[in-house]
Design an enzyme around this catalytic site. Sequence first.
Site, PDB file in Angstrom:
ATOM      1  N   CYS A  33      20.016  41.643 -17.665  1.00 30.18           N
ATOM      2  CA  CYS A  33      19.796  42.120 -18.985  1.00 30.18           C
ATOM      3  C   CYS A  33      19.562  40.877 -20.261  1.00 30.18           C
ATOM      4  O   CYS A  33      18.432  40.519 -20.128  1.00 30.18           O
ATOM      5  CB  CYS A  33      20.918  42.916 -19.355  1.00 30.18           C
ATOM      6  SG  CYS A  33      20.641  44.162 -20.900  1.00 30.18           S
TER       7      CYS A  33
ATOM      8  N   HIS B  24      23.749  46.881 -14.781  1.00 30.96           N
ATOM      9  CA  HIS B  24      25.032  46.394 -14.714  1.00 30.96           C
ATOM     10  C   HIS B  24      25.771  47.272 -13.971  1.00 30.96           C
ATOM     11  O   HIS B  24      25.143  48.193 -13.240  1.00 30.96           O
ATOM     12  CB  HIS B  24      25.585  46.742 -16.450  1.00 30.96           C
ATOM     13  CG  HIS B  24      24.806  45.990 -17.558  1.00 30.96           C
ATOM     14  ND1 HIS B  24      24.881  44.595 -17.639  1.00 30.96           N
ATOM     15  CD2 HIS B  24      23.995  46.269 -18.214  1.00 30.96           C
ATOM     16  CE1 HIS B  24      24.081  44.179 -18.741  1.00 30.96           C
ATOM     17  NE2 HIS B  24      23.613  45.301 -19.082  1.00 30.96           N
TER      18      HIS B  24
END
Length: 227
Positions: free
Chosen positions: A96, A195
């Site tokens: 990310c 995630h």
Amino acid sequence: MNENLIKIAYLYEDLMNTYGDSGDVKILSFLLKRQGYDTQVDNISLGDEFNAFDYDFVFFGGGQDFEQTVVAKDLPRHKLTLDKYINGGNPMLCICGGYQLMGDYYKTNSGITIKGLGILPLHTVFKADKRMIGDTRYMTEWGEVTAFENHSGQTYFDNTNKLHPLGEMIEGYGNNPQDHVEGLRYRNFIGSYSHGPLLKNTNVANAIAEMIIKRHQDRISDENAVK
Ligand code: GLN
């Protein structure tokens, strides 16, 4: 040198660790232990010296926009070593915010442009249409992956000949709402919006563990060769 010790660099662990990303490093340490290796994880934070070639694996997790602005100021000191390490085919995983910072820039929703390292030809922009949040599912070369995403940046590759996505979306957004692909695979570099952590998917975790062991063995034979 301890030939059983695998060295992992965790970039800015104290600032870049959203939604359980440190779990990726823990899972890898567990898998490596099962194969008879000990692991040493070094947190490389603001102002620390860092030579990527001292390591078998480099990890860079996700972060909020504010933390990314702080990290982006310190990061250029490591551009050369990371560029050589990645282009030399060595294993690195970026999640990310860390993935975004390996590209050219990230234009945030507050109008700031955070400069990335520019090692990979991609850029990230905020667009008011949506925040990409929720469960994701996608198909990779190692099989299906399930994870969780939460980002406002939309990532686009600038040179699609050189870069391959990590996976094809089944559910969720991935890099951006238009391309239906997730993340990036370039040599043994993996960038991802996943995630959860990503490596709870043991198919991907085992593939990365294998890359790390190969890198470790090469590093040992290189060091023995110069003795
Ligand atoms: N701050 C970035 C974004 O919102 C990255 C978020 C993250 O790492 N979870 O796009």
